[in-house]
Design an enzyme around this catalytic site. Structure first.
Site, PDB file in Angstrom:
ATOM      1  N   TRP A 196     -11.155 -50.548 -40.694  1.00  0.00           N
ATOM      2  CA  TRP A 196     -11.179 -49.904 -42.219  1.00  0.00           C
ATOM      3  C   TRP A 196     -12.304 -50.171 -42.967  1.00  0.00           C
ATOM      4  O   TRP A 196     -13.188 -51.262 -42.715  1.00  0.00           O
ATOM      5  CB  TRP A 196     -10.038 -50.889 -42.733  1.00  0.00           C
ATOM      6  CG  TRP A 196      -9.914 -50.569 -44.433  1.00  0.00           C
ATOM      7  CD1 TRP A 196      -9.452 -49.324 -44.843  1.00  0.00           C
ATOM      8  CD2 TRP A 196     -10.406 -51.225 -45.375  1.00  0.00           C
ATOM      9  NE1 TRP A 196      -9.383 -49.405 -46.181  1.00  0.00           N
ATOM     10  CE2 TRP A 196     -10.233 -50.477 -46.467  1.00  0.00           C
ATOM     11  CE3 TRP A 196     -11.186 -52.328 -45.482  1.00  0.00           C
ATOM     12  CZ2 TRP A 196     -10.662 -50.820 -48.017  1.00  0.00           C
ATOM     13  CZ3 TRP A 196     -11.796 -52.877 -46.789  1.00  0.00           C
ATOM     14  CH2 TRP A 196     -11.471 -52.048 -47.926  1.00  0.00           C
ATOM     15  N   ARG A 440       0.301 -54.042 -46.468  1.00  0.00           N
ATOM     16  CA  ARG A 440      -0.080 -53.798 -47.942  1.00  0.00           C
ATOM     17  C   ARG A 440       1.390 -53.822 -48.788  1.00  0.00           C
ATOM     18  O   ARG A 440       1.709 -53.187 -49.705  1.00  0.00           O
ATOM     19  CB  ARG A 440      -0.559 -52.400 -48.065  1.00  0.00           C
ATOM     20  CG  ARG A 440      -1.292 -52.340 -49.264  1.00  0.00           C
ATOM     21  CD  ARG A 440      -1.615 -50.902 -49.577  1.00  0.00           C
ATOM     22  NE  ARG A 440      -2.806 -50.771 -50.643  1.00  0.00           N
ATOM     23  CZ  ARG A 440      -2.985 -49.784 -51.433  1.00  0.00           C
ATOM     24  NH1 ARG A 440      -2.337 -48.617 -51.312  1.00  0.00           N
ATOM     25  NH2 ARG A 440      -4.039 -49.843 -52.385  1.00  0.00           N
ATOM     26  N   LYS A 473      -3.320 -35.403 -52.146  1.00  0.00           N
ATOM     27  CA  LYS A 473      -4.048 -36.379 -51.121  1.00  0.00           C
ATOM     28  C   LYS A 473      -2.727 -36.977 -50.517  1.00  0.00           C
ATOM     29  O   LYS A 473      -2.048 -37.703 -51.137  1.00  0.00           O
ATOM     30  CB  LYS A 473      -5.056 -37.230 -52.060  1.00  0.00           C
ATOM     31  CG  LYS A 473      -5.504 -38.377 -51.025  1.00  0.00           C
ATOM     32  CD  LYS A 473      -6.537 -39.071 -52.039  1.00  0.00           C
ATOM     33  CE  LYS A 473      -7.174 -40.471 -51.345  1.00  0.00           C
ATOM     34  NZ  LYS A 473      -7.858 -41.303 -52.353  1.00  0.00           N
ATOM     35  N   ASP A 475      -1.716 -39.834 -48.272  1.00  0.00           N
ATOM     36  CA  ASP A 475      -2.133 -41.073 -47.790  1.00  0.00           C
ATOM     37  C   ASP A 475      -1.265 -41.843 -46.730  1.00  0.00           C
ATOM     38  O   ASP A 475      -0.068 -41.494 -46.731  1.00  0.00           O
ATOM     39  CB  ASP A 475      -2.405 -42.114 -48.799  1.00  0.00           C
ATOM     40  CG  ASP A 475      -3.767 -43.078 -48.737  1.00  0.00           C
ATOM     41  OD1 ASP A 475      -3.831 -43.362 -47.625  1.00  0.00           O
ATOM     42  OD2 ASP A 475      -3.993 -43.548 -49.728  1.00  0.00           O
ATOM     43  N   CYS A 523      -5.501 -38.702 -45.397  1.00  0.00           N
ATOM     44  CA  CYS A 523      -6.202 -39.915 -45.741  1.00  0.00           C
ATOM     45  C   CYS A 523      -5.167 -40.940 -45.211  1.00  0.00           C
ATOM     46  O   CYS A 523      -3.958 -40.918 -44.744  1.00  0.00           O
ATOM     47  CB  CYS A 523      -6.060 -40.043 -47.251  1.00  0.00           C
ATOM     48  SG  CYS A 523      -6.705 -41.537 -47.792  1.00  0.00           S
ATOM     49  N   ASP A 545     -12.733 -45.419 -46.876  1.00  0.00           N
ATOM     50  CA  ASP A 545     -12.631 -46.071 -48.258  1.00  0.00           C
ATOM     51  C   ASP A 545     -13.905 -46.665 -48.511  1.00  0.00           C
ATOM     52  O   ASP A 545     -14.075 -47.250 -49.801  1.00  0.00           O
ATOM     53  CB  ASP A 545     -11.553 -47.323 -48.261  1.00  0.00           C
ATOM     54  CG  ASP A 545     -10.159 -46.448 -48.458  1.00  0.00           C
ATOM     55  OD1 ASP A 545     -10.217 -45.573 -49.118  1.00  0.00           O
ATOM     56  OD2 ASP A 545      -9.070 -47.257 -48.172  1.00  0.00           O
TER      57      ASP A 545
HETATM   58  C1  GLA Z   1      -6.188 -45.937 -49.822  1.00  0.00           C
HETATM   59  C2  GLA Z   1      -6.917 -44.769 -49.898  1.00  0.00           C
HETATM   60  C3  GLA Z   1      -7.489 -44.732 -51.267  1.00  0.00           C
HETATM   61  C4  GLA Z   1      -6.524 -44.871 -52.552  1.00  0.00           C
HETATM   62  C5  GLA Z   1      -5.703 -46.280 -52.343  1.00  0.00           C
HETATM   63  C6  GLA Z   1      -4.795 -45.936 -53.277  1.00  0.00           C
HETATM   64  O1  GLA Z   1      -6.583 -46.906 -49.435  1.00  0.00           O
HETATM   65  O2  GLA Z   1      -7.837 -44.457 -49.021  1.00  0.00           O
HETATM   66  O3  GLA Z   1      -8.445 -43.653 -51.538  1.00  0.00           O
HETATM   67  O4  GLA Z   1      -5.983 -43.684 -52.599  1.00  0.00           O
HETATM   68  O5  GLA Z   1      -5.130 -45.835 -51.020  1.00  0.00           O
HETATM   69  O6  GLA Z   1      -3.820 -47.190 -53.151  1.00  0.00           O
END
Ligand code: GLA
Length: 727
Positions: A196, A440, A473, A475, A523, A545
């Site tokens: 990460w 998380r 986006k 995720d 993402c 990130d």
């Molecule tokens: C992930 C994404 C970030 C952001 C966070 C929000 O880590 O990669 O860009 O969107 O989640 O919780």
């Protein structure tokens, strides 16, 4: 014709761009690999088929010692009948045995390329591609090997369909998407390990006598490994030597196995990770593997990358946005984290509008009652105490500022503290009697259940229909554990990892059907699902990130080995950087973000006037140069290291009349050398004018003698040069 079958020699030759690939049907029906490399003009290749008896290498019952499967390079390898190298497939019959043998039965060659139901796949028009289906059979279990040749690119797409023609159920324990054998083994292995916030760093090492495995067992393709590897000749550099790149179009558990055997031959494979896979195949059912793509380059790593980029841009990405300039966005994540309300967002949007930014993206925290990462995933309705009246009034105000609006989702996940989890605990991946591990503080939805996918589709549509939302986006912030499904019977439990991926792809497909113009950025905690499979559904993916421009140099360098600039999400963020604490000049942050999709991720209202001017300039540059970056050709010029202080790259427009050169010196070297960069890909006889300077140089001079760089003033200095052909 790019695929020829020489009936006398029983040899197939596949010509893709400037590469050729050849194999032969052996007298006993097996299919031996003969050749892969630069373009050939003959099928007279029988001399490459060598059979040598070897001690301790058994031969099949219908052959002699020379026929051992353990020795001859194969197109798709057997299991349990004397080839001790990594097998391509293993199918278990009802008697419990899984020895798997397969011999040639027939073949078919045709123009075009079929799609693969439910899975990503490259595509091409009939005049661009030709396909060979090679049918191998082990009794009544058939393996159809698909080879599609791209006539103008050095690319062969491969996949395999397993068909059960027996009257009984069988279990596929392994089905690689392709096997690629070489009769020699003097190669370096190159791949993209990471973590990460430190994704896809290039690693290169000499092959050794072992099975080297690059894999994910995390449910997603992962930050840790990318579904890609390359074998390169020891002399291969950025510009010279041979490179064979192999990528899998898949976003879940994969494995690539690279084995240097006892005779210094190499077997390679890529496909679904067999450790976490099995598929029950009833009578007359079929199973199609994900697709793998093979790229050959005689121009080192640079040539390999450019072939992948062309392939992905022209024959994989389908999005409406593929060739369109993406709006310059500002994302509120690093500006506010969870701490925002409508007024704060409007202030960011106002600041953005003044600077020429085109879209506001509202990140995590707008739904359920989410004030931190402990709750509300799955509750895809607006958090009213932050956004009174819902999204519509907010989006209206944002649109009035002439900004588009984008929104963050994490569809596959659920928080324990959510209405969705309370209503449907059976929708979560879990194993009865075992507590669910958390990542998380969240759980993973069972995407194999059609009800889950349908529910998510309805929930996301309700939000997308509530206001003009033009971007999402998507995720995915944890990996899978306790991978069990309430709906799958015991003998299908090992299908779940793959079914999860199929469900996730299906949700993408449903959304794209309904909102064909929606811009989706993939993402997964940054770049944890940055793979070619996703690019079939989304034109861009958040690269990492880690938004630190200096860290990004290495991440984006590794990513660019196969993924095009137009797919790499990259933003300018605040300094000191939130991940590293480093401060890098604003200009340099812009140069690095411009190597990707470009945007901002900071509180624009905190910028001083000088910084605002830089932002305006950067946005003007983005509009001026984006066609070169997104659609041009990438040349990686240098990577900073022990003996070289500069990382540099160059985008050249398709017609070679424009070039944008970007350079960064991560560390100021006291009393260091006067640096310069040598360019590539220009027309040697053409005169190019250096913008803002007025001087003109011949392309040939720029490529041989290079451009001098100004003296460095501090760590992290960056420069961009734009060159245009003089008419
Ligand atoms: C992930 C994404 C970030 C952001 C966070 C929000 O880590 O990669 O860009 O969107 O989640 O919780």
């Amino acid at each position: 014709m790019s695929i020829v079958f020489d009936e006398n020699n029983r040899i197939f030759r596949l010509d893709a761009g400037d590469s050729s690939y050849a194999f032969l049907i052996e007298p006993n029906g097996y299919v031996a690999h003969l050749y892969y490399g630069g373009r050939l003009n003959t099928t007279d290749l029988r001399y490459l088929y060598r059979r040598t008896p070897r001690a301790f290498s058994p031969n099949p019952a219908d052959g002699t010692a020379e026929d051992s499967r353990d020795v001859i390079p194969q197109e798709y390898s057997t299991s349990g009948i004397g080839d001790y190298r990594v097998p391509s497939a293993k199918v278990r019959r009802s008697d419990g045995y899984n020895a798997t043998d397969m011999k040639y039965r027939s073949h078919r060659i045709y123009r075009g390329k079929p799609a693969i139901a439910g899975l990503p796949a490259t595509f091409g028009k009939e005049e661009e591609v030709e396909t060979l289906e090679l049918l191998l059979a082990d009794g009544d279990v058939e393996f159809t090997l698909f080879y599609t040749v791209f006539e103008h690119l050095p690319v062969i797409a491969r996949s395999v369909k397993v068909s059960n023609r027996s009257g009984e159920t069988v279990y596929i324990e392994k089905a690689a998407s392709c096997t690629l054998d070489f009769a020699y083994g003097d190669f370096d292995l190159l791949h993209l390990p990471g973590a990460w916030a430190r994704e896809r760093h290039v690693e290169r090492r000499k092959l050794n006598h072992s099975i080297q495995r690059i894999e994910s067992g995390r449910g997603l393709s992962s930050h840790q490994h990318n579904p890609f590897f390359a074998l390169v000749t020891p002399d291969a550099t950025e510009t010279a030597g041979e490179a064979y790149g192999v990528a899998l179009l898949y976003s879940g558990n994969f494995s690539a196995e690279i084995e240097l055997d006892q005779f210094d031959q190499v077997r390679t494979q890529i496909g679904i990770n067999p450790d976490t896979f099995e598929w029950k195949l009833g009578p007359n059912e079929e199973f199609h593997t994900p697709e793998a793509v093979l790229v050959y380059s005689a121009e080192g790593l640079g040539g390999m990358s450019r072939a992948f980029h062309d392939l992905f841009r022209r024959h994989l990405i389908r999005s409406y946005w593929r060739d369109r300039k993406r709006p310059v966005l500002v994302n509120n994540w690093e500006a506010t984290y969870f701490n925002f309300d409508a007024e704060k967002l409007i202030r960011i949007a106002e600041g953005a509008a003044r600077l020429g930014i085109e879209m506001l993206v509202l990140d995590d925290g707008w739904f359920g009652h989410r004030d931190d990462d402990r709750s509300s995933l799955g509750d895809w309705f607006v958090f009213e105490s932050k956004l009174k009246g819902g999204l519509a009034p907010l989006v209206k105000r944002v649109n009035e500022l002439e900004l588009k609006f984008g929104l963050w989702f994490e569809p596959e996940m659920v928080s324990r503290d959510s209405e969705l989890f309370r209503a449907h605990p059976e929708w979560v991946l879990s194993i009865p009697g075992r507590p669910c591990s958390e990542g998380r503080q969240q759980l993973v939805l069972d995407m194999s259940q059609p009800e889950v996918v349908d529910h998510l589709f309805r929930a996301i549509c309700a939000i997308l229909d509530s206001a003009p939302i033009e971007y999402i986006k998507w995720d995915a912030n944890r990996h899978l554990t306790e991978v069990g499904s309430a709906t799958l019977p015991a003998d299908r439990k090992k299908e779940l990892f793959h079914r999860y991926v199929l469900g996730m792809y299906r949700l993408h497909e449903l959304l794209l059907e309904r909102y064909p113009k929606l811009l989706i950025e993939g993402c997964s905690g940054g770049g944890g699902r940055f793979d070619a499979g996703m690019l079939y559904y989304v034109p861009q993916i958040w690269t990492s990130d880690d938004t630190d421009a200096i860290e990004r140099l290495e991440i984006q360098y590794g990513t660019s080995l196969l993924y095009p600039s137009s797919a790499m999400g990259a933003h300018v963020s605040a300094c000191p950087n939130h991940q590293t604490g480093r401060t890098t000049p604003f200009e340099t942050r812009g140069i690095v973000a411009m190597a990707g999709t470009f945007g901002y991720e900071l509180d624009l209202n905190k910028l001083d006037e000088a910084e605002c001017d830089i932002v305006r300039r950067q946005i003007a540059d983005y509009h001026r140069y984006n066609h070169i970056i997104a659609q041009g050709t990438l040349y990686r010029l240098s990577m900073a290291g022990a003996t070289n202080p500069i990382t540099a790259w160059e985008h050249v427009s398709a017609d070679r009349s424009e070039a944008l050169v970007s350079c960064v010196q991560p560390r100021n070297v006291p009393n260091g050398p006067l640096n310069h960069v040598r360019l590539r890909g220009l027309e040697p006889e053409t005169l190019y004018e250096l913008a803002g300077d007025g001087r003109c140089f011949l392309g040939d001079t720029l490529m041989k003698a290079g451009l001098p760089l100004p003296r460095v003033e501090s760590d992290g200095c960056g420069w961009q040069f734009y060159l245009k052909a003089v008419k």
